[in-house]
Design a protein around this motif. Structure first.
Motif, PDB file in Angstrom:
ATOM      1  N   SER A  34       0.818  -1.221   0.000  1.00  0.00           N
ATOM      2  CA  SER A  34       0.000   0.000   0.000  1.00  0.00           C
ATOM      3  C   SER A  34       0.850   1.269   0.000  1.00  0.00           C
ATOM      4  O   SER A  34       0.529   2.238  -0.695  1.00  0.00           O
ATOM      5  CB  SER A  34      -0.977   0.003   1.172  1.00  0.00           C
ATOM      6  OG  SER A  34      -0.295  -0.002   2.397  1.00  0.00           O
ATOM      7  N   TRP A  36       3.852   1.667  -1.263  1.00  0.00           N
ATOM      8  CA  TRP A  36       4.438   1.790  -2.598  1.00  0.00           C
ATOM      9  C   TRP A  36       3.401   2.302  -3.598  1.00  0.00           C
ATOM     10  O   TRP A  36       3.695   3.166  -4.423  1.00  0.00           O
ATOM     11  CB  TRP A  36       4.992   0.431  -3.031  1.00  0.00           C
ATOM     12  CG  TRP A  36       5.437   0.391  -4.457  1.00  0.00           C
ATOM     13  CD1 TRP A  36       6.538   0.995  -4.989  1.00  0.00           C
ATOM     14  CD2 TRP A  36       4.780  -0.280  -5.517  1.00  0.00           C
ATOM     15  NE1 TRP A  36       6.613   0.731  -6.333  1.00  0.00           N
ATOM     16  CE2 TRP A  36       5.539  -0.058  -6.690  1.00  0.00           C
ATOM     17  CE3 TRP A  36       3.640  -1.062  -5.605  1.00  0.00           C
ATOM     18  CZ2 TRP A  36       5.185  -0.580  -7.921  1.00  0.00           C
ATOM     19  CZ3 TRP A  36       3.289  -1.586  -6.831  1.00  0.00           C
ATOM     20  CH2 TRP A  36       4.055  -1.337  -7.979  1.00  0.00           C
ATOM     21  N   VAL A  37       2.154   1.767  -3.521  1.00  0.00           N
ATOM     22  CA  VAL A  37       1.090   2.196  -4.431  1.00  0.00           C
ATOM     23  C   VAL A  37       0.821   3.683  -4.260  1.00  0.00           C
ATOM     24  O   VAL A  37       0.640   4.414  -5.244  1.00  0.00           O
ATOM     25  CB  VAL A  37      -0.193   1.357  -4.212  1.00  0.00           C
ATOM     26  CG1 VAL A  37      -1.361   1.935  -4.983  1.00  0.00           C
ATOM     27  CG2 VAL A  37       0.039  -0.093  -4.603  1.00  0.00           C
ATOM     28  N   LEU A  40       3.112   6.059  -6.212  1.00  0.00           N
ATOM     29  CA  LEU A  40       3.024   6.116  -7.672  1.00  0.00           C
ATOM     30  C   LEU A  40       2.117   7.274  -8.088  1.00  0.00           C
ATOM     31  O   LEU A  40       0.985   7.385  -7.619  1.00  0.00           O
ATOM     32  CB  LEU A  40       2.475   4.796  -8.230  1.00  0.00           C
ATOM     33  CG  LEU A  40       3.299   3.546  -7.918  1.00  0.00           C
ATOM     34  CD1 LEU A  40       2.569   2.297  -8.389  1.00  0.00           C
ATOM     35  CD2 LEU A  40       4.663   3.632  -8.579  1.00  0.00           C
ATOM     36  N   SER A  41       2.591   8.108  -8.978  1.00  0.00           N
ATOM     37  CA  SER A  41       1.833   9.301  -9.372  1.00  0.00           C
ATOM     38  C   SER A  41       0.637   8.980 -10.257  1.00  0.00           C
ATOM     39  O   SER A  41      -0.348   9.712 -10.265  1.00  0.00           O
ATOM     40  CB  SER A  41       2.750  10.290 -10.088  1.00  0.00           C
ATOM     41  OG  SER A  41       3.269   9.697 -11.268  1.00  0.00           O
ATOM     42  N   TRP A  42       0.671   7.901 -10.993  1.00  0.00           N
ATOM     43  CA  TRP A  42      -0.367   7.595 -11.974  1.00  0.00           C
ATOM     44  C   TRP A  42      -1.527   6.764 -11.425  1.00  0.00           C
ATOM     45  O   TRP A  42      -2.510   6.530 -12.131  1.00  0.00           O
ATOM     46  CB  TRP A  42       0.242   6.880 -13.175  1.00  0.00           C
ATOM     47  CG  TRP A  42       1.043   5.671 -12.791  1.00  0.00           C
ATOM     48  CD1 TRP A  42       2.375   5.623 -12.515  1.00  0.00           C
ATOM     49  CD2 TRP A  42       0.557   4.346 -12.623  1.00  0.00           C
ATOM     50  NE1 TRP A  42       2.759   4.353 -12.182  1.00  0.00           N
ATOM     51  CE2 TRP A  42       1.648   3.531 -12.251  1.00  0.00           C
ATOM     52  CE3 TRP A  42      -0.684   3.748 -12.748  1.00  0.00           C
ATOM     53  CZ2 TRP A  42       1.537   2.185 -12.006  1.00  0.00           C
ATOM     54  CZ3 TRP A  42      -0.806   2.384 -12.511  1.00  0.00           C
ATOM     55  CH2 TRP A  42       0.312   1.620 -12.140  1.00  0.00           C
ATOM     56  N   VAL A  43      -1.472   6.307 -10.182  1.00  0.00           N
ATOM     57  CA  VAL A  43      -2.506   5.440  -9.614  1.00  0.00           C
ATOM     58  C   VAL A  43      -3.723   6.276  -9.175  1.00  0.00           C
ATOM     59  O   VAL A  43      -3.573   7.203  -8.391  1.00  0.00           O
ATOM     60  CB  VAL A  43      -1.959   4.642  -8.414  1.00  0.00           C
ATOM     61  CG1 VAL A  43      -3.072   3.866  -7.719  1.00  0.00           C
ATOM     62  CG2 VAL A  43      -0.873   3.698  -8.865  1.00  0.00           C
ATOM     63  N   PRO A  44      -4.907   5.955  -9.706  1.00  0.00           N
ATOM     64  CA  PRO A  44      -6.117   6.650  -9.243  1.00  0.00           C
ATOM     65  C   PRO A  44      -6.593   6.062  -7.911  1.00  0.00           C
ATOM     66  O   PRO A  44      -6.198   4.961  -7.529  1.00  0.00           O
ATOM     67  CB  PRO A  44      -7.132   6.373 -10.351  1.00  0.00           C
ATOM     68  CG  PRO A  44      -6.701   5.075 -10.937  1.00  0.00           C
ATOM     69  CD  PRO A  44      -5.190   5.024 -10.787  1.00  0.00           C
ATOM     70  N   LYS A  46      -6.093   6.768  -4.625  1.00  0.00           N
ATOM     71  CA  LYS A  46      -5.043   6.468  -3.648  1.00  0.00           C
ATOM     72  C   LYS A  46      -5.559   6.471  -2.209  1.00  0.00           C
ATOM     73  O   LYS A  46      -4.897   5.939  -1.331  1.00  0.00           O
ATOM     74  CB  LYS A  46      -3.910   7.490  -3.764  1.00  0.00           C
ATOM     75  CG  LYS A  46      -3.118   7.387  -5.026  1.00  0.00           C
ATOM     76  CD  LYS A  46      -1.984   8.389  -5.006  1.00  0.00           C
ATOM     77  CE  LYS A  46      -1.249   8.354  -6.317  1.00  0.00           C
ATOM     78  NZ  LYS A  46      -0.145   9.297  -6.342  1.00  0.00           N
ATOM     79  N   PHE A  49      -5.615   3.135  -0.252  1.00  0.00           N
ATOM     80  CA  PHE A  49      -4.250   2.659  -0.030  1.00  0.00           C
ATOM     81  C   PHE A  49      -3.526   3.516   1.008  1.00  0.00           C
ATOM     82  O   PHE A  49      -2.747   2.999   1.805  1.00  0.00           O
ATOM     83  CB  PHE A  49      -3.472   2.624  -1.353  1.00  0.00           C
ATOM     84  CG  PHE A  49      -3.904   1.526  -2.271  1.00  0.00           C
ATOM     85  CD1 PHE A  49      -3.480   0.223  -2.077  1.00  0.00           C
ATOM     86  CD2 PHE A  49      -4.758   1.790  -3.330  1.00  0.00           C
ATOM     87  CE1 PHE A  49      -3.876  -0.807  -2.912  1.00  0.00           C
ATOM     88  CE2 PHE A  49      -5.166   0.777  -4.177  1.00  0.00           C
ATOM     89  CZ  PHE A  49      -4.733  -0.524  -3.970  1.00  0.00           C
ATOM     90  N   GLN A  50      -3.807   4.823   0.993  1.00  0.00           N
ATOM     91  CA  GLN A  50      -3.197   5.723   1.974  1.00  0.00           C
ATOM     92  C   GLN A  50      -3.667   5.367   3.379  1.00  0.00           C
ATOM     93  O   GLN A  50      -2.874   5.318   4.316  1.00  0.00           O
ATOM     94  CB  GLN A  50      -3.532   7.180   1.657  1.00  0.00           C
ATOM     95  CG  GLN A  50      -2.861   8.179   2.594  1.00  0.00           C
ATOM     96  CD  GLN A  50      -1.351   8.178   2.442  1.00  0.00           C
ATOM     97  OE1 GLN A  50      -0.832   8.351   1.341  1.00  0.00           O
ATOM     98  NE2 GLN A  50      -0.633   7.974   3.539  1.00  0.00           N
TER      99      GLN A  50
END
Length: 159
Positions: A34, A36-37, A40-44, A46, A49-50
């Motif tokens: 989570s 690492w995800v 990532l700038s491109w992951v919608p 977030k 995961f945050q």
């Protein structure tokens, strides 16, 4: 004499053990990646995961594994509930699926598998039952032929 066609015992046992273990492993894995995800700038999306990555350790890992374990148990329970069990005697066919059993004692014109659906046709051509299930083709054919039912390897032609 009664013949029962059901999923093999090893598969039933494996579903109750394997699904929760796979769920726990997946929960641990998702919690462990989570952070690492989120980076990532491109992951919608977030946000979820945050939230997961902000849980302090070891509670995050334990929580992820626990949630996965529960979801795995729920999946195994749904699998068991949806399973088709067929009981065949010379005078009666009982189909059990989705928590209910139905017995049929009518004269039959045909019994066959239509894809993954077991179909019982009455002597007058009416469809008595159509139940979806992952039954072993050879075992189901043997059960019906041994008890004298008109088993067809393919759906009969419509008259």
């Amino acid at each position: 004499m009664e013949t029962i066609v059901d999923e093999p015992q090893w598969l039933r046992t494996a579903s109750w053990l394997g699904c929760p273990l796979a769920g726990a492993a997946l929960g641990w894995f998702l919690q462990s990646i989570s952070g690492w995800v989120v980076s990532l700038s491109w992951v919608p999306f977030k946000g979820p995961f945050q939230l997961v990555s902000d849980i302090p350790q070891p509670w995050g890992a334990l929580g992820g594994m626990g949630a996965g374990l529960v979801l795995g148990l729920l999946f195994a329970a749904v699998w068991a509930h949806e399973r088709l069990i067929v009981k065949v005697t010379p005078t009666r066919i009982t189909l059990t699926s989705k928590g209910r059993s139905r017995a049929y004692e009518a004269q039959l014109q045909a019994v066959f598998l239509d894809g993954k659906e077991l179909v019982l046709l009455a002597a007058d051509g009416r469809e008595l039952a159509r139940e979806k299930g992952d039954v072993d083709r050879e075992a189901i054919a043997k059960a019906f032929t041994e008890h004298g039912y008109p088993w067809h390897t393919e759906p009969p032609a419509v008259k």
